[in-house]
Design a protein around this motif. Structure first.
Motif, PDB file in Angstrom:
ATOM      1  N   ARG A  51      -5.810  -3.759  -8.285  1.00  0.00           N
ATOM      2  CA  ARG A  51      -4.864  -3.069  -9.166  1.00  0.00           C
ATOM      3  C   ARG A  51      -5.130  -3.368 -10.633  1.00  0.00           C
ATOM      4  O   ARG A  51      -4.914  -2.522 -11.491  1.00  0.00           O
ATOM      5  CB  ARG A  51      -3.426  -3.430  -8.780  1.00  0.00           C
ATOM      6  CG  ARG A  51      -3.070  -2.902  -7.400  1.00  0.00           C
ATOM      7  CD  ARG A  51      -1.746  -3.437  -6.919  1.00  0.00           C
ATOM      8  NE  ARG A  51      -0.667  -2.930  -7.734  1.00  0.00           N
ATOM      9  CZ  ARG A  51      -0.170  -1.714  -7.605  1.00  0.00           C
ATOM     10  NH1 ARG A  51      -0.632  -0.897  -6.711  1.00  0.00           N
ATOM     11  NH2 ARG A  51       0.812  -1.311  -8.381  1.00  0.00           N
ATOM     12  N   LEU A  56      -3.874  -0.422 -13.126  1.00  0.00           N
ATOM     13  CA  LEU A  56      -2.459  -0.275 -12.759  1.00  0.00           C
ATOM     14  C   LEU A  56      -1.642  -1.489 -13.167  1.00  0.00           C
ATOM     15  O   LEU A  56      -0.444  -1.383 -13.410  1.00  0.00           O
ATOM     16  CB  LEU A  56      -2.322  -0.059 -11.250  1.00  0.00           C
ATOM     17  CG  LEU A  56      -2.962   1.214 -10.719  1.00  0.00           C
ATOM     18  CD1 LEU A  56      -2.733   1.335  -9.214  1.00  0.00           C
ATOM     19  CD2 LEU A  56      -2.396   2.432 -11.429  1.00  0.00           C
ATOM     20  N   ALA A  90      -1.867   7.443  -0.695  1.00  0.00           N
ATOM     21  CA  ALA A  90      -1.031   8.067  -1.717  1.00  0.00           C
ATOM     22  C   ALA A  90      -1.352   9.548  -1.765  1.00  0.00           C
ATOM     23  O   ALA A  90      -2.064  10.014  -2.635  1.00  0.00           O
ATOM     24  CB  ALA A  90      -1.276   7.413  -3.076  1.00  0.00           C
TER      25      ALA A  90
ATOM     26  N   GLU B  85      11.030   8.665  -5.612  1.00  0.00           N
ATOM     27  CA  GLU B  85      10.328   8.972  -4.364  1.00  0.00           C
ATOM     28  C   GLU B  85       8.806   8.922  -4.574  1.00  0.00           C
ATOM     29  O   GLU B  85       8.069   8.347  -3.774  1.00  0.00           O
ATOM     30  CB  GLU B  85      10.760  10.347  -3.860  1.00  0.00           C
ATOM     31  CG  GLU B  85      10.274  10.640  -2.455  1.00  0.00           C
ATOM     32  CD  GLU B  85      10.618  12.057  -2.000  1.00  0.00           C
ATOM     33  OE1 GLU B  85      11.511  12.695  -2.605  1.00  0.00           O
ATOM     34  OE2 GLU B  85       9.967  12.527  -1.040  1.00  0.00           O
ATOM     35  N   LYS B  89       6.176   6.362  -2.715  1.00  0.00           N
ATOM     36  CA  LYS B  89       5.075   6.845  -1.877  1.00  0.00           C
ATOM     37  C   LYS B  89       3.722   6.565  -2.494  1.00  0.00           C
ATOM     38  O   LYS B  89       2.705   7.018  -1.980  1.00  0.00           O
ATOM     39  CB  LYS B  89       5.255   8.340  -1.628  1.00  0.00           C
ATOM     40  CG  LYS B  89       6.477   8.596  -0.809  1.00  0.00           C
ATOM     41  CD  LYS B  89       6.535   9.991  -0.255  1.00  0.00           C
ATOM     42  CE  LYS B  89       7.667  10.082   0.754  1.00  0.00           C
ATOM     43  NZ  LYS B  89       8.128  11.465   0.917  1.00  0.00           N
ATOM     44  N   GLY B  90       3.695   5.854  -3.613  1.00  0.00           N
ATOM     45  CA  GLY B  90       2.415   5.470  -4.200  1.00  0.00           C
ATOM     46  C   GLY B  90       1.771   6.564  -5.039  1.00  0.00           C
ATOM     47  O   GLY B  90       0.663   6.384  -5.537  1.00  0.00           O
ATOM     48  N   LEU B  91       2.460   7.691  -5.208  1.00  0.00           N
ATOM     49  CA  LEU B  91       1.835   8.773  -5.968  1.00  0.00           C
ATOM     50  C   LEU B  91       1.733   8.452  -7.452  1.00  0.00           C
ATOM     51  O   LEU B  91       0.791   8.842  -8.126  1.00  0.00           O
ATOM     52  CB  LEU B  91       2.612  10.077  -5.771  1.00  0.00           C
ATOM     53  CG  LEU B  91       2.272  10.739  -4.440  1.00  0.00           C
ATOM     54  CD1 LEU B  91       3.337  11.733  -4.026  1.00  0.00           C
ATOM     55  CD2 LEU B  91       0.918  11.442  -4.545  1.00  0.00           C
ATOM     56  N   ASP B  93       1.155   5.566  -8.643  1.00  0.00           N
ATOM     57  CA  ASP B  93      -0.057   4.747  -8.756  1.00  0.00           C
ATOM     58  C   ASP B  93      -1.291   5.631  -8.816  1.00  0.00           C
ATOM     59  O   ASP B  93      -2.190   5.417  -9.629  1.00  0.00           O
ATOM     60  CB  ASP B  93      -0.203   3.829  -7.539  1.00  0.00           C
ATOM     61  CG  ASP B  93       0.624   2.563  -7.685  1.00  0.00           C
ATOM     62  OD1 ASP B  93       1.285   2.418  -8.734  1.00  0.00           O
ATOM     63  OD2 ASP B  93       0.606   1.738  -6.765  1.00  0.00           O
ATOM     64  N   ALA B 266       4.651   0.044 -11.672  1.00  0.00           N
ATOM     65  CA  ALA B 266       3.682   0.087 -10.584  1.00  0.00           C
ATOM     66  C   ALA B 266       4.479  -0.065  -9.316  1.00  0.00           C
ATOM     67  O   ALA B 266       5.550  -0.660  -9.319  1.00  0.00           O
ATOM     68  CB  ALA B 266       2.674  -1.034 -10.723  1.00  0.00           C
ATOM     69  N   THR B 267       3.976   0.478  -8.254  1.00  0.00           N
ATOM     70  CA  THR B 267       4.667   0.363  -6.981  1.00  0.00           C
ATOM     71  C   THR B 267       4.795  -1.121  -6.634  1.00  0.00           C
ATOM     72  O   THR B 267       3.855  -1.864  -6.863  1.00  0.00           O
ATOM     73  CB  THR B 267       3.879   1.100  -5.902  1.00  0.00           C
ATOM     74  OG1 THR B 267       3.704   2.432  -6.351  1.00  0.00           O
ATOM     75  CG2 THR B 267       4.624   1.114  -4.587  1.00  0.00           C
ATOM     76  N   ARG B 268       5.909  -1.519  -6.052  1.00  0.00           N
ATOM     77  CA  ARG B 268       6.238  -2.909  -5.737  1.00  0.00           C
ATOM     78  C   ARG B 268       6.659  -3.668  -6.977  1.00  0.00           C
ATOM     79  O   ARG B 268       6.207  -3.426  -8.050  1.00  0.00           O
ATOM     80  CB  ARG B 268       5.065  -3.698  -5.132  1.00  0.00           C
ATOM     81  CG  ARG B 268       4.592  -3.193  -3.823  1.00  0.00           C
ATOM     82  CD  ARG B 268       4.036  -4.326  -3.014  1.00  0.00           C
ATOM     83  NE  ARG B 268       2.850  -4.916  -3.595  1.00  0.00           N
ATOM     84  CZ  ARG B 268       2.228  -5.957  -3.071  1.00  0.00           C
ATOM     85  NH1 ARG B 268       2.699  -6.482  -1.989  1.00  0.00           N
ATOM     86  NH2 ARG B 268       1.164  -6.454  -3.623  1.00  0.00           N
TER      87      ARG B 268
END
Ligand SMILES: Nc1ncnc2c1ncn2[C@@H]1O[C@H](COP(=O)(O)OP(=O)(O)OP(=O)(O)O)[C@@H](O)[C@H]1O
Ligand SMILES: [Mg+2]
Lengths: 336, 268
Positions: A51, A56, A90, B85, B89-91, B93, B266-268
């Protein structure tokens, strides 16, 4: 020292999440056109490295360059040369496979025609042509995974990050993915791949870096790593407890190091040299001794042994843990 | 291509993607329009008789601008839930790893939601015409009425975008925004005249931008007869200007905040 031909250079990477230090100074390089396998148990920090390299996350220390571009200060240029397939697919489930790929192509600025053409090629390459016009919601896990990887390839990235690319694929799809990754490398793509499957790393990676608890604990080629955990050995399983002791005694002359006994599985491991000839000798010694042999064989260390020796816990345990519902293992789980 | 045209073309790609979802999940648009229709009918026929209005104005005329405003403000909350959402769902990212414009994901989202709001206003207006609502003004004024509603809703969308990025769970975004949006749309002149409010609430309601959007729409559609006086508060005497100031201020604060949150998320 990083050479001119390194597509990825990482030096002293540090990342903290609150009080928790996820990376404590990771160094690694990936030579242009090669595959680096990043291995480690759950929670080791593999995804965190990926990441940071894919812009990210921001590192708290150290630096990282992709094709000479700094991930922190030249993030936009970095994004133009990389492709990322994250640990979890994703894809937009409401779009069809084709629409997903075309959208990503457009966002890489490929233009309408080129995006469409690339989408067509990749759908075919990944066996998704029949499903191309169906919303991704209707795809199986493996299909989503393949679509996700296809999306990261649409702009022919120079450097590709694959975070556990074959987790959740069936054996056939996994083989297909391996072939595909090999093709990419022969086209000159540089790949950094994380995996839980040591067989996968053995097969695909030119070099490996093993991390545990945020630090590099070993690096080298598969052979170099295997050499670190020692040489070949005879493994045998016997029918009874007395047999185990008796066999250990009989084979002692062949052992180059202390034999190991496991009473529970009644398995004996005898470190040896000399290959098949030594195995034949061992069988001779055991013949007529009354020891009931259930299984016997000569083994060379594989990466599982490497993993077990280096991290103090088996790779299988790590794989089992990912199969569960909690994907982000706590550090405590991985250290025991 | 310049940075601006990049932003535009990326935003278009994202807007299209968001509208494809509406096409694939038609329930979204069905429910987005059914509930306002239900509101129109419910208030018109169930509560309409119980609400005292001054002579010279029918409840249908009084009500519709209020329903418009309430519906588009609620419609804007979907911006937050949708972004949460995408994050889950990681989109987000995926998008953040692409060399695309930094604001395009948020612009594409808010513009798509603006489109949805435009559709639900249209449906409500048609329903309104059936139950006795009328536009008593000129065409440009009527267009202005629809515009001010949509501009205000667009600004609220950006507020919700930030909420979605910070809260990250679609259900929580919905619940959290209802806590704020319900009082804002009900402590207002949306369904009942301000005269009926107790004094503290009344001051709040007079300066509540939802009240002024409604008032602006009533004025611009000609649903506020001259014979019926509007409260003296400056906000309600100059509802278009006051609402526009709010919309611009919300955008000036929340566009940069949301873009910044997007870049750091970022996701998480
Ligand atoms: N956003 C975050 N906040 C707090 N802790 C985090 C965050 N992201 C990762 N961590 C922690 O950092 C450590 C490394 O996580 P990372 O996801 O990089 O591990 P990994 O090697 O990819 O593991 P796995 O094999 O399970 O995918 C873990 O202990 C994880 O709990
Ligand atoms: Mg991981």
């Amino acid at each position: 020292m990083p050479g001119m031909s390194d597509a990825v250079v990482v030096e002293g990477l540090v990342k903290r999440f609150g009080d928790f230090t996820a990376l404590r100074g990771v160094d690694l390089t990936v030579a242009q056109g090669t595959v680096l396998g990043l291995l480690g148990p759950n929670g080791a920090g593999k995804t965190t490295v990926v990441r940071i390299l894919s812009t990210l996350l921001r590192a708290d220390g150290g630096r990282a360059e992709i094709t000479g571009l700094d991930v922190a200060t030249q993030a936009d240029q970095v994004r133009a040369v990389i492709g990322l397939t994250g640990q979890y697919a994703a894809v937009d489930e409401y779009l069809t496979g084709e629409e997903n790929l075309e959208m990503v192509g457009r966002l890489y600025r490929l233009g309408k025609k080129e995006s469409r053409a690339r989408a067509g090629q990749l759908l075919e390459r990944f066996d998704l042509t029949d499903a191309a016009r169906r919303p991704a919601k209707t795809y199986s896990g493996g299909m989503r995974r393949r679509l996700d990887i296809a999306a990261s390839l649409i702009a022919r990235p120079q450097v590709l990050f694959l975070d556990e690319p074959t987790t959740g694929l069936d054996p056939r799809s996994r083989l297909g993915m391996w072939e595909f990754i090999a093709d990419l490398v022969s086209d000159g793509t540089t790949i950094l791949l994380t995996t839980q499957y040591l067989e996968e790393a053995d097969r695909l990676a030119d070099r490996m870096v093993v991390i545990d608890r945020g630090a590099v604990i070993a690096r080298g080629t598969a052979d170099e790593l295997k050499a670190q955990v020692g040489g070949e050995r005879i493994e045998l399983t016997v029918g009874s407890g007395e047999g185990l002791a008796r066999a250990a005694e009989l084979l002692r002359p062949l052992a180059v190091d202390e034999p190991q006994r496991d009473e529970q599985t009644r398995r004996l491991t005898v470190p040896v040299t000399g290959g098949a000839a030594t195995l034949a000798q061992a069988l001779q010694l055991l013949e007529g001794s009354g020891v009931e042999l259930l299984d016997v064989g000569l083994r060379r260390p594989d990466l599982d042994d490497v993993f077990l020796t280096l991290t103090g816990h088996s790779a299988d345990a790590a794989v089992d843990a990912t199969a569960g519902t909690t994907a982000d293992a706590e550090p405590a789980e991985s250290t025991r | 291509m310049s940075a601006l045209s990049h932003t535009l073309s990326d935003s278009l790609v994202i807007t299209r993607r968001n509208l494809i979802k509406v096409k694939r999940v038609p329930d979204l648009i069905v429910f987005a329009t059914l509930s306002p229709i239900m509101f129109v009918l419910l208030f018109r026929y169930v509560f309409g008789g119980a609400i005292n209005l001054p002579d010279g104005i029918t409840y249908a005329e009084f009500l519709l601008p209020g329903i418009f405003a309430q519906t588009v403000v609620f419609g804007s909350t979907t911006t937050g839930a949708s972004i949460a959402e995408d994050l889950q769902k990681g989109l987000i990212d995926r998008f953040r790893s692409l060399p695309m414009s930094r604001s395009a994901v948020l612009i594409g989202r808010t513009v798509a939601d603006l489109g949805l709001n435009a559709i639900s206003i249209l449906v409500m207006a048609l329903t309104g015409l059936l139950v006795g609502w009328r536009i008593n003004s000129s065409v440009p004024e009527a267009i202005g009425g629809f515009l001010i509603l949509l501009v205000f809703a667009f600004a609220v969308s950006w507020m919700m975008a930030l909420v979605g990025l910070l809260v990250r769970t679609p259900e929580v975004v919905n619940n959290a925004s209802f806590i704020v949006i319900f009082p804002l749309t009900f402590v207002a002149n949306t369904f009942v005249p301000l005269e009926s409010f107790p004094s503290v609430l009344r001051t709040f309601a007079e300066w509540n931008p939802v009240s002024t959007v409604v008032q602006a729409a009533r004025d611009l559609f000609g649903n506020q007869p001259d014979s019926v006086p509007v409260a003296d508060a400056w906000s309600l005497q100059n509802p278009v200007l006051y609402t526009a100031i709010w919309a611009v201020a919300i955008l000036a604060v929340f566009v940069p905040l949301a873009v910044r949150a997007y870049l750091r998320t970022a996701t998480r």
